[in-house]
Design a protein around this motif. Structure first.
Motif, PDB file in Angstrom:
ATOM      1  N   THR A 198      72.024 -69.507  16.921  1.00 24.16           N
ATOM      2  CA  THR A 198      70.627 -69.107  17.101  1.00 24.16           C
ATOM      3  C   THR A 198      69.718 -69.921  16.191  1.00 24.16           C
TER       4      THR A 198
ATOM      5  N   ASN B 285      60.757 -62.209  13.784  1.00 22.82           N
ATOM      6  CA  ASN B 285      61.656 -63.360  13.739  1.00 22.82           C
ATOM      7  C   ASN B 285      62.357 -63.523  15.078  1.00 22.82           C
ATOM      8  N   TYR B 286      61.648 -64.047  16.045  1.00 22.43           N
ATOM      9  CA  TYR B 286      62.255 -64.277  17.342  1.00 22.43           C
ATOM     10  C   TYR B 286      63.009 -65.601  17.336  1.00 22.43           C
ATOM     11  N   SER B 287      64.155 -65.588  17.967  1.00 20.84           N
ATOM     12  CA  SER B 287      65.002 -66.782  17.952  1.00 20.84           C
ATOM     13  C   SER B 287      65.499 -67.087  19.355  1.00 20.84           C
TER      14      SER B 287
ATOM     15  N   LYS C 295      59.191 -71.505  15.830  1.00 25.85           N
ATOM     16  CA  LYS C 295      57.996 -71.568  14.978  1.00 25.85           C
ATOM     17  C   LYS C 295      56.709 -71.490  15.793  1.00 25.85           C
TER      18      LYS C 295
ATOM     19  N   HIS D  53      65.540 -69.898  14.867  1.00 27.69           N
ATOM     20  CA  HIS D  53      64.236 -69.231  14.856  1.00 27.69           C
ATOM     21  C   HIS D  53      63.157 -70.192  15.344  1.00 27.69           C
TER      22      HIS D  53
END
Length: 494
Positions: A286, A328-330, A290, A288
């Motif tokens: 995974t 914190n989406y990944s 930006k 993250h």
């Protein structure tokens, strides 16, 4: 003619678009279909249900499985008893033999056997993840089979009452176990987070009932129904004793779980050979994000197929990975492609910014409103194919038609602004004259051979005054999938 009728009947059942009156009322089923045709239709309908986003547990559980004809199944009662005893010895579930369970197992072998290789391939990806958290929460590892009964291991499965994901959480139950749902993200569809929530829920149910068979029944019908069934049975707490007092679906639910466990444990003996898995969980990683990016933008820049990105990131409802402060989406990708993503990360963000800027302006000049066409989706169509046909991008089709997903229905109408038909009139003649001139004078173009790691953006930067759109038009390339190492591209000199 008969094949056309079969297709029309199939389409009517799946999409409910063909009017009922279109089927002649005076002709009986026997006049239209042979036994082979009927079996084929049943098979196609079942396959469509397994693939449908509207999945229901009852689709997996055979209706009246205990009453179906299973005499032709080669499995003796003595051998089945022996095998069930061996499974029972190593699990806290009570896998005792009874005639009802035997009929369910044989029904699965006769009527569902061909679906198991695909399920077993999915299990290669999901089961290691399930086992990790089942072990952490002290839940029997065999509980992993529950996700098969619940969703056929489809993380985007939705029941008609709203239960969603591998573990089929209702909205309120999901919120209770901290599975957040927003316009962009549904964590009930996140394999990792939903598995943790399922483990917590199963643990809570075991605290109430103290029996894993009753936990299974409560997971399906709710703890209240199980408590009432115990009371109505006169206080019995064995699943088979309270079964007559449970809802009809739950009565078939636990035997379906046992039958699934048996078939996975004895798959070799029944010649159930798993399909090759598309990817395994340990082969992923995974990263993250930006900035807000879409699956299409990642695919277009890196060459990773959109279908694989969707498979690994099912929690993103709109194929968009949002960037929100404090979250914190990944993105999950094949491990072998993570460095490729990192190398082209800035290109992806640049493409995302370019697309975002287009959305905040009027349509480009070549999108003339009077040139809009309405396209009717045909059998075999998908967004990538339609985009390639009209020289547009998948993201454009989604935006013009407000599509939330990539799924299409036969007969669906799409608004399309074709590039080939909508070039601004002032420049159309110049462009066509220039292309014709370049085609007539072969010396005016240079042939470029695509190398590994190339993208249209990288290639365009190697030439002065050459844009990505020009390369696409010169070479009739409208999909990133067409750009493969070894492909020959024409680059016209200005």
């Amino acid at each position: 003619m008969k094949k056309q009728i079969i297709f029309l009947l199939f389409s009517a059942n799946i999409f409910a678009q063909a009017p009922i009156d279109s089927i002649p009322k005076k002709i009986t089923q026997e006049d239209l279909f042979s036994d082979y045709d009927i079996v084929l239709i049943d098979s196609l309908l079942m396959e469509s249900k397994y693939k449908s986003p509207l999945y229901e547990t009852t689709t997996y559980i055979l209706k009246d499985a205990e009453n179906k004809e299973v005499a032709s199944v080669e499995l003796s009662t003595e051998i089945l008893k022996e095998r069930l005893q061996k499974i029972d010895a190593k699990t806290p579930f009570h896998l005792a033999y009874n005639p009802a369970l035997e009929k369910v197992i044989k029904s699965y072998l006769k009527y569902r056997k061909k679906y198991y290789p695909a399920l077993m391939a999915k299990a290669e990806y999901y089961f290691p993840m399930f086992e990790k958290y089942l072990d952490q929460y002290d839940i029997p590892l065999e509980m992993k089979y529950l996700a098969i009964v619940e969703s056929a291991l489809d993380p985007t499965a939705k029941s008609r009452v709203g239960a969603t994901g591998l573990w089929q959480f209702m909205y309120t139950t999901g919120i209770q176990y901290k599975l957040k749902v927003s316009s962009y993200v549904d964590e009930r569809q996140d394999p990792l987070k939903s598995t943790i929530a399922a483990c917590q829920y199963l643990s809570d149910l075991f605290t109430v009932f103290g029996d894993w068979d009753l936990v299974l029944a409560a997971y399906n019908s709710g703890p209240g129904n199980v408590a009432k069934a115990i009371k109505r049975s006169g206080g019995y707490r064995n699943y088979w004793n309270i079964r007559p007092f449970l809802p009809t679906e739950t009565a078939g639910y636990v035997p379906a779980f046992y039958a699934t466990m048996y078939l996975f444990e004895y798959q070799k003996e029944h010649e159930l050979i798993a399909d090759a898995p598309q990817i395994r969980h340990f082969e992923t990683d995974t990263i993250h994000v930006k900035k807000t990016i879409t699956f299409d933008q990642v695919s277009e820049t890196t060459g990773i197929s959109s279908e694989l990105i969707q498979l690994l990131n099912p929690s993103y409802k709109l194929d968009v990975i949002p960037f929100i402060e404090g979250k914190n989406y990944s993105i999950t990708l094949p491990r072998k492609n993570t460095f490729q993503f990192l190398d082209k990360e800035q290109e992806i963000y640049a493409l995302a910014e370019a697309d975002a800027s287009k959305r905040e302006k009027p349509l480009p000049k070549y999108f003339e409103m009077d040139k809009r066409i309405r396209y009717k989706v045909k059998s075999g169509d998908f967004l990538g194919k339609i985009a390639n046909k009209f020289g547009v991008r998948v993201s454009d089709l989604k935006r013009w038609n407000r599509l939330k997903t990539s799924r299409l229905k036969i007969g669906q109408r799409l608004s399309v602004y074709p590039k080939k038909l909508a070039i601004a009139k002032s420049s159309a003649k110049k462009t066509s004259t220039k292309v014709a001139s370049n085609n007539n004078k072969k010396a005016n173009f240079e042939t470029y051979t695509v190398k590994k790691g190339d993208s249209l953006w990288i290639i365009s930067r190697k030439y002065k005054n050459v844009s990505i759109d020009q390369i696409k038009k010169w070479n009739n390339i409208w999909s990133v999938k067409s750009l493969k190492p070894g492909t020959k591209l024409k680059i016209y000199k200005s």
